[in-house]
Design a protein around this motif. Structure first.
Motif, short mmCIF file in Angstrom:
data_model
loop_
_atom_site.label_atom_id
_atom_site.label_comp_id
_atom_site.label_asym_id
_atom_site.label_seq_id
_atom_site.Cartn_x
_atom_site.Cartn_y
_atom_site.Cartn_z
N THR A 19 42.44 26.46 24.19
CA THR A 19 41.38 26.92 25.08
C THR A 19 41.95 27.50 26.36
O THR A 19 41.52 28.56 26.84
CB THR A 19 40.42 25.76 25.40
N PHE A 20 42.94 26.82 26.94
CA PHE A 20 43.56 27.30 28.17
C PHE A 20 44.23 28.65 27.94
O PHE A 20 44.12 29.56 28.77
CB PHE A 20 44.59 26.27 28.66
N ARG A 21 44.90 28.82 26.81
CA ARG A 21 45.56 30.10 26.52
C ARG A 21 44.53 31.23 26.39
O ARG A 21 44.74 32.33 26.89
CB ARG A 21 46.38 30.00 25.24
N LYS A 22 43.43 30.95 25.72
CA LYS A 22 42.39 31.97 25.57
C LYS A 22 41.82 32.35 26.94
O LYS A 22 41.61 33.53 27.22
CB LYS A 22 41.26 31.46 24.67
N MET A 23 41.60 31.36 27.78
CA MET A 23 41.07 31.64 29.12
C MET A 23 42.07 32.45 29.93
O MET A 23 41.69 33.38 30.64
CB MET A 23 40.75 30.33 29.85
N LEU A 24 43.34 32.12 29.81
CA LEU A 24 44.38 32.83 30.56
C LEU A 24 44.48 34.28 30.10
O LEU A 24 44.54 35.20 30.92
CB LEU A 24 45.72 32.12 30.38
N ILE A 25 44.46 34.50 28.79
CA ILE A 25 44.53 35.86 28.24
C ILE A 25 43.30 36.66 28.67
O ILE A 25 43.41 37.80 29.10
CB ILE A 25 44.67 35.82 26.71
N TYR A 26 42.13 36.05 28.60
CA TYR A 26 40.90 36.75 28.98
C TYR A 26 40.91 37.11 30.47
O TYR A 26 40.56 38.21 30.85
CB TYR A 26 39.67 35.90 28.65
N SER A 27 41.35 36.16 31.31
CA SER A 27 41.35 36.43 32.74
C SER A 27 42.35 37.52 33.09
O SER A 27 42.09 38.36 33.95
CB SER A 27 41.65 35.16 33.54
N ASN A 28 43.52 37.54 32.43
CA ASN A 28 44.49 38.61 32.69
C ASN A 28 43.94 39.96 32.26
O ASN A 28 44.12 40.95 32.95
CB ASN A 28 45.81 38.32 31.97
N ALA A 29 43.29 40.00 31.11
CA ALA A 29 42.73 41.27 30.63
C ALA A 29 41.62 41.75 31.57
O ALA A 29 41.55 42.93 31.89
CB ALA A 29 42.18 41.09 29.22
N THR A 30 40.82 40.84 32.05
CA THR A 30 39.74 41.21 32.96
C THR A 30 40.30 41.72 34.28
O THR A 30 39.86 42.73 34.81
CB THR A 30 38.82 40.00 33.21
N ASN A 31 41.29 41.02 34.83
CA ASN A 31 41.89 41.44 36.09
C ASN A 31 42.57 42.78 35.97
O ASN A 31 42.50 43.61 36.87
CB ASN A 31 42.88 40.39 36.59
N ASN A 32 43.27 43.02 34.85
CA ASN A 32 43.94 44.30 34.66
C ASN A 32 42.93 45.45 34.61
O ASN A 32 43.17 46.51 35.16
CB ASN A 32 44.79 44.28 33.38
N CYS A 33 41.81 45.23 33.94
CA CYS A 33 40.80 46.29 33.86
C CYS A 33 40.22 46.58 35.24
O CYS A 33 40.00 47.73 35.59
CB CYS A 33 39.68 45.87 32.91
N LYS A 34 39.97 45.54 36.04
CA LYS A 34 39.42 45.76 37.37
C LYS A 34 40.40 46.57 38.22
O LYS A 34 40.01 47.46 38.94
CB LYS A 34 39.13 44.43 38.04
N ASN A 35 41.68 46.24 38.13
CA ASN A 35 42.68 46.93 38.94
C ASN A 35 42.81 48.39 38.53
O ASN A 35 42.96 49.25 39.37
CB ASN A 35 44.03 46.23 38.84
N ILE A 36 42.75 48.66 37.25
CA ILE A 36 42.89 50.03 36.76
C ILE A 36 41.70 50.88 37.21
O ILE A 36 41.86 51.97 37.72
CB ILE A 36 43.03 50.06 35.23
N HIS A 37 40.51 50.36 37.05
CA HIS A 37 39.32 51.15 37.37
C HIS A 37 39.15 51.35 38.87
O HIS A 37 38.71 52.40 39.31
CB HIS A 37 38.07 50.50 36.77
N SER A 38 39.46 50.34 39.66
CA SER A 38 39.26 50.47 41.10
C SER A 38 40.31 51.38 41.73
O SER A 38 40.14 51.80 42.86
CB SER A 38 39.28 49.10 41.76
N ALA A 39 41.38 51.68 41.03
CA ALA A 39 42.42 52.53 41.61
C ALA A 39 42.01 54.00 41.60
O ALA A 39 42.46 54.76 42.45
CB ALA A 39 43.72 52.36 40.84
N ALA A 40 41.15 54.42 40.69
CA ALA A 40 40.82 55.84 40.56
C ALA A 40 39.38 56.16 40.96
O ALA A 40 39.06 57.33 41.14
CB ALA A 40 41.06 56.29 39.13
N HIS A 41 38.54 55.14 41.06
CA HIS A 41 37.12 55.39 41.32
C HIS A 41 36.61 54.50 42.45
O HIS A 41 37.09 53.39 42.64
CB HIS A 41 36.27 55.09 40.07
N PHE A 42 35.62 55.01 43.18
CA PHE A 42 34.90 54.19 44.13
C PHE A 42 33.89 53.35 43.38
O PHE A 42 33.62 53.59 42.19
CB PHE A 42 34.19 55.08 45.17
N ARG A 43 33.29 52.37 44.05
CA ARG A 43 32.27 51.54 43.40
C ARG A 43 31.08 52.37 42.95
O ARG A 43 30.40 52.04 41.99
CB ARG A 43 31.81 50.44 44.34
N SER A 44 30.80 53.44 43.65
CA SER A 44 29.66 54.28 43.31
C SER A 44 29.90 55.09 42.03
O SER A 44 28.98 55.64 41.46
CB SER A 44 29.35 55.24 44.46
#
Length: 99
Positions: A19-44
């Motif tokens: 369970t911990f591994r799944k949570m860790l993998i999911y949180s890393n994937a979520t954080n990576n997506c946020k960082n990628i998208h916020s680098a090229a686009h504004f919130r709008s």
């Protein structure tokens, strides 16, 4: 402790680890997506402008590498002198006139 209780503890530990591994993998994937998208686009949703490029990158590299080499050489010279003074390492003089 009985073997049945030990098996139960092992099973519980295995489930918790999975369970911990799944949570860790999911949180890393979520954080990576946020960082990628916020680098090229504004919130709008608007695309951010292209960042400015510096043309003197080679100068920066030279200004970093040259002092680093000099500092490294000075440290090496100091350590070699210390080792030779304290007779921890004294290079032998090899004569190559045997030929």
């Amino acid at each position: 402790m009985s073997p049945k209780g030990l098996l139960s503890m092992r099973a519980t530990a295995a489930i918790a680890t999975a369970t911990f591994r799944k949570m860790l993998i999911y949180s890393n994937a979520t954080n990576n997506c946020k960082n990628i998208h916020s680098a090229a686009h504004f919130r709008s949703g608007a695309v951010k402008p292209k960042p400015e490029e510096t043309n003197f990158a080679l100068g920066r590299i030279i200004c970093t590498v040259i002092p680093g080499l000099f500092v490294g050489a000075a440290i090496s010279k100091t350590v070699a002198n210390f080792l030779e003074e304290n007779d921890l390492f004294v290079p032998e003089d090899d004569d190559d006139d045997d030929d």
